[in-house]
Design a protein around this motif. Structure first.
Motif, mmCIF file in Angstrom:
data_model
loop_
_atom_site.group_PDB
_atom_site.id
_atom_site.type_symbol
_atom_site.label_atom_id
_atom_site.label_comp_id
_atom_site.label_asym_id
_atom_site.label_seq_id
_atom_site.Cartn_x
_atom_site.Cartn_y
_atom_site.Cartn_z
ATOM 1 N N SER A 271 0.829 -1.205 0.000
ATOM 2 C CA SER A 271 0.000 0.000 0.000
ATOM 3 C C SER A 271 0.862 1.253 0.000
ATOM 4 N N ILE A 272 0.339 2.273 -0.665
ATOM 5 C CA ILE A 272 1.065 3.530 -0.829
ATOM 6 C C ILE A 272 0.767 4.510 0.308
ATOM 7 N N ASP A 273 -0.495 4.614 0.716
ATOM 8 C CA ASP A 273 -0.870 5.609 1.716
ATOM 9 C C ASP A 273 -1.819 5.008 2.732
ATOM 10 N N PRO A 274 -1.397 4.753 3.925
ATOM 11 C CA PRO A 274 -0.025 4.924 4.405
ATOM 12 C C PRO A 274 0.881 3.849 3.814
ATOM 13 N N PRO A 275 2.160 4.165 3.682
ATOM 14 C CA PRO A 275 3.058 3.201 3.054
ATOM 15 C C PRO A 275 3.288 1.973 3.937
ATOM 16 N N SER A 276 3.134 0.799 3.326
ATOM 17 C CA SER A 276 3.426 -0.443 4.038
ATOM 18 C C SER A 276 4.938 -0.649 4.079
ATOM 19 N N LYS A 277 5.372 -1.545 4.926
ATOM 20 C CA LYS A 277 6.797 -1.868 5.033
ATOM 21 C C LYS A 277 7.309 -2.419 3.697
ATOM 22 N N LEU A 278 6.515 -3.276 3.043
ATOM 23 C CA LEU A 278 6.907 -3.811 1.736
ATOM 24 C C LEU A 278 7.075 -2.685 0.727
ATOM 25 N N TYR A 279 6.164 -1.725 0.719
ATOM 26 C CA TYR A 279 6.269 -0.586 -0.188
ATOM 27 C C TYR A 279 7.551 0.203 0.082
ATOM 28 N N GLU A 280 7.810 0.501 1.353
ATOM 29 C CA GLU A 280 9.014 1.274 1.701
ATOM 30 C C GLU A 280 10.285 0.529 1.299
ATOM 31 N N TRP A 281 10.326 -0.784 1.541
ATOM 32 C CA TRP A 281 11.515 -1.556 1.186
ATOM 33 C C TRP A 281 11.684 -1.627 -0.328
ATOM 34 N N ALA A 282 10.601 -1.808 -1.071
ATOM 35 C CA ALA A 282 10.685 -1.856 -2.541
ATOM 36 C C ALA A 282 11.178 -0.519 -3.088
ATOM 37 N N CYS A 283 10.690 0.591 -2.535
ATOM 38 C CA CYS A 283 11.152 1.914 -2.968
ATOM 39 C C CYS A 283 12.647 2.073 -2.724
ATOM 40 N N ALA A 284 13.127 1.652 -1.553
ATOM 41 C CA ALA A 284 14.553 1.769 -1.226
ATOM 42 C C ALA A 284 15.393 0.881 -2.137
ATOM 43 N N LEU A 285 14.941 -0.341 -2.364
ATOM 44 C CA LEU A 285 15.717 -1.275 -3.187
ATOM 45 C C LEU A 285 15.765 -0.852 -4.655
ATOM 46 N N LEU A 286 14.649 -0.348 -5.156
ATOM 47 C CA LEU A 286 14.560 -0.015 -6.578
ATOM 48 C C LEU A 286 14.863 1.454 -6.870
ATOM 49 N N GLY A 287 14.941 2.266 -5.830
ATOM 50 C CA GLY A 287 15.262 3.675 -6.037
ATOM 51 C C GLY A 287 14.175 4.431 -6.766
ATOM 52 N N ARG A 288 12.922 4.074 -6.507
ATOM 53 C CA ARG A 288 11.799 4.751 -7.163
ATOM 54 C C ARG A 288 10.562 4.631 -6.302
ATOM 55 N N THR A 289 9.532 5.402 -6.651
ATOM 56 C CA THR A 289 8.244 5.287 -5.986
ATOM 57 C C THR A 289 7.280 4.600 -6.944
ATOM 58 N N PHE A 290 6.088 4.324 -6.464
ATOM 59 C CA PHE A 290 5.092 3.609 -7.258
ATOM 60 C C PHE A 290 3.780 4.367 -7.253
ATOM 61 N N GLU A 291 3.005 4.147 -8.280
ATOM 62 C CA GLU A 291 1.667 4.744 -8.400
ATOM 63 C C GLU A 291 0.627 3.669 -8.121
ATOM 64 N N LEU A 292 -0.605 4.098 -7.828
ATOM 65 C CA LEU A 292 -1.691 3.143 -7.658
ATOM 66 C C LEU A 292 -1.771 2.241 -8.884
ATOM 67 N N GLY A 293 -1.916 0.959 -8.670
ATOM 68 C CA GLY A 293 -2.017 -0.005 -9.769
ATOM 69 C C GLY A 293 -0.686 -0.602 -10.182
ATOM 70 N N ASP A 294 0.443 0.020 -9.797
ATOM 71 C CA ASP A 294 1.760 -0.565 -10.104
ATOM 72 C C ASP A 294 1.904 -1.885 -9.366
ATOM 73 N N LYS A 295 2.711 -2.770 -9.939
ATOM 74 C CA LYS A 295 2.954 -4.074 -9.336
ATOM 75 C C LYS A 295 4.452 -4.320 -9.247
ATOM 76 N N ILE A 296 4.828 -5.173 -8.315
ATOM 77 C CA ILE A 296 6.214 -5.634 -8.258
ATOM 78 C C ILE A 296 6.203 -7.157 -8.183
#
Length: 135
Positions: free
Chosen positions: A63-88
């Motif tokens: 989840s983006i808002d509020p950011p989940s731990k998985l979201y925060e870790w994915a952002c740090a690892l990939l060096g980017r943010t995500f939009e609604l509907g994005d997948k990893i």
């Protein structure tokens, strides 16, 4: 029957608050009684603790808002943010470098024992992994 001698544990724990370079070596989804948990395993890649592993976990909630731990870790690892509907795909995160601020948490059964955990997962210095994954 073999005779076995008791020895001190060889388990090494990194000091709380220390920042180490690491890489993701495994992400495993595990079904637990309360739902699915992603178990993460990191390998410390340099310095005096090179070769040690740090394990921690996240929910599979992305989840983006509020950011989940998985979201925060994915952002740090990939060096980017995500939009609604994005997948990893968590398989794309295997092998990616990062920095970890080490924390400690007491064992649930024996609070005198401590386990390493991740207080903060940060981007690896000087690299953007998003291009390697997303082109």
């Amino acid at each position: 029957m073999p005779v076995i001698e008791a020895t001190e544990s060889e388990f090494e724990i990194i000091a709380e608050g220390e920042i180490v370079s690491a890489k993701v070596v495994e992400i495993e989804a595990k079904e637990l009684e309360f739902g699915v948990r992603l178990n993460w395993r990191f390998l410390v890649t340099d310095g005096e603790h090179a070769g040690l592993h740090i394990n921690d976990g996240t929910s599979p909630k992305f989840s983006i808002d509020p950011p989940s731990k998985l979201y925060e870790w994915a952002c740090a690892l990939l060096g980017r943010t995500f939009e609604l509907g994005d997948k990893i795909d968590t398989d794309d995160l295997i092998g990616l470098p990062c920095r970890i601020e080490v924390g400690h948490k007491p064992d649930k059964k024996d609070p005198t024992k401590m386990w390493m955990r991740i207080d903060t997962l940060m981007p690896h210095r000087g690299s953007s992994s998003a291009e390697a994954v997303f082109g």
